[in-house]
Scaffold this motif. Structure first.
Motif, short mmCIF file in Angstrom:
data_model
loop_
_atom_site.label_atom_id
_atom_site.label_comp_id
_atom_site.label_asym_id
_atom_site.label_seq_id
_atom_site.Cartn_x
_atom_site.Cartn_y
_atom_site.Cartn_z
N ASP A 146 14.53 5.97 -25.08
CA ASP A 146 13.18 6.79 -25.54
C ASP A 146 13.35 8.22 -24.86
N ASP A 196 11.31 10.32 -40.07
CA ASP A 196 10.49 10.09 -39.19
C ASP A 196 9.06 10.63 -39.31
N SER A 199 7.49 7.38 -40.78
CA SER A 199 7.32 6.18 -40.11
C SER A 199 6.65 6.61 -38.61
N SER A 201 8.02 7.97 -36.19
CA SER A 201 9.07 7.70 -35.06
C SER A 201 9.90 8.73 -34.85
N ASP A 203 13.46 8.59 -34.12
CA ASP A 203 14.69 8.01 -33.98
C ASP A 203 15.74 7.98 -35.35
#
Length: 237
Positions: A146, A196, A199, A201, A203
């Motif tokens: 992270d 991203d 989603s 996120s 990543d």
């Protein structure tokens, strides 16, 4: 980073997938039809990537194709819950395609969407075969999954799989098989809906970069153009 960017797979400016047709059955949305579709697609990917990697004296063997049916499934990477973010999943020589994650109610009869998705996950198999996957994960684990550096490496890994997916669709479109211009165009346009931004996120890369790397692979069909590990951070955000 240099070991990844300098990998032999990515440094030959002329290396790409051979132009060839791919014959896959139609897409009536049912689990049995989907299994037939992806099984045929895997053979096309095996042929194209196997030919290329063998010619480059790099290792190749096909992945094991799995079709989980439950709300979750177990892999060597842990238990995976099936949802909109797990339409397909790759882990250590196994390529999983759970039908209930494919969002057939949304995409319906759009084989280009499913083929691009599948070719992306197959791209992770290519990365694993040649050592890029392990090298990327070494960085991610060292920096922290992270952490900013860990997330950036994850994006580089995912965006390269996008580029590999584009390479396959570009090399097989309009070659006399099932990948017609319409199928290709559907895949091209769908990439802007993924990433991203959708989603939530950090990543996989922004939707814009997700589309850009896929399209770069589709237009160039050159491995060197898929060297996300050498790209500036601004192109993998």
């Amino acid at each position: 980073m240099l070991a990844l960017a300098d990998h032999p797979l990515l440094t030959n400016p002329d290396a790409g997938l051979a132009n060839a047709p791919c014959a896959v059955p139609g897409w009536p949305s049912s689990p049995a039809a989907a299994q037939a579709f992806f099984t045929a697609a895997e053979q096309c990917l095996n042929d194209r990537w196997g030919e290329l990697l063998t010619a480059m004296n790099l290792p190749f063997h096909p992945p094991q194709l799995e079709f989980p049916t439950g709300a979750s499934f177990t892999s060597e990477c842990g238990t995976i819950d099936v949802g909109v973010t797990t339409a397909a999943y790759y882990c250590k020589d196994h390529l999983y395609v759970p039908y209930r994650g494919l969002q057939t109610d949304q995409y319906g009869n759009k084989p280009g969407v499913y083929l691009a998705l599948f070719a992306h996950e197959y791209g992770h198999h290519v990365q694993e075969l040649v050592g890029l996957m392990d090298a990327a994960w070494d960085v991610i684990y060292r920096e922290g999954q992270d952490s900013p550096a860990g997330l950036e490496m994850s994006r580089r890994k995912e965006l390269q799989a996008q580029c590999f997916s584009g390479m396959f669709l570009g090399s097989t479109a309009n070659r006399g098989g099932s990948v017609t211009q319409q199928v290709f165009d559907t895949a091209w346009n769908d990439q802007e809906t993924r990433g991203d931004n959708t989603s939530g996120s950090r990543d996989h890369g922004t939707n814009a970069h997700y589309a850009a790397w896929w399209r770069k692979g589709a237009q160039s069909d050159r491995l060197a153009q898929c060297n996300t590990f050498a790209a500036p951070s601004s192109e993998v955000s």
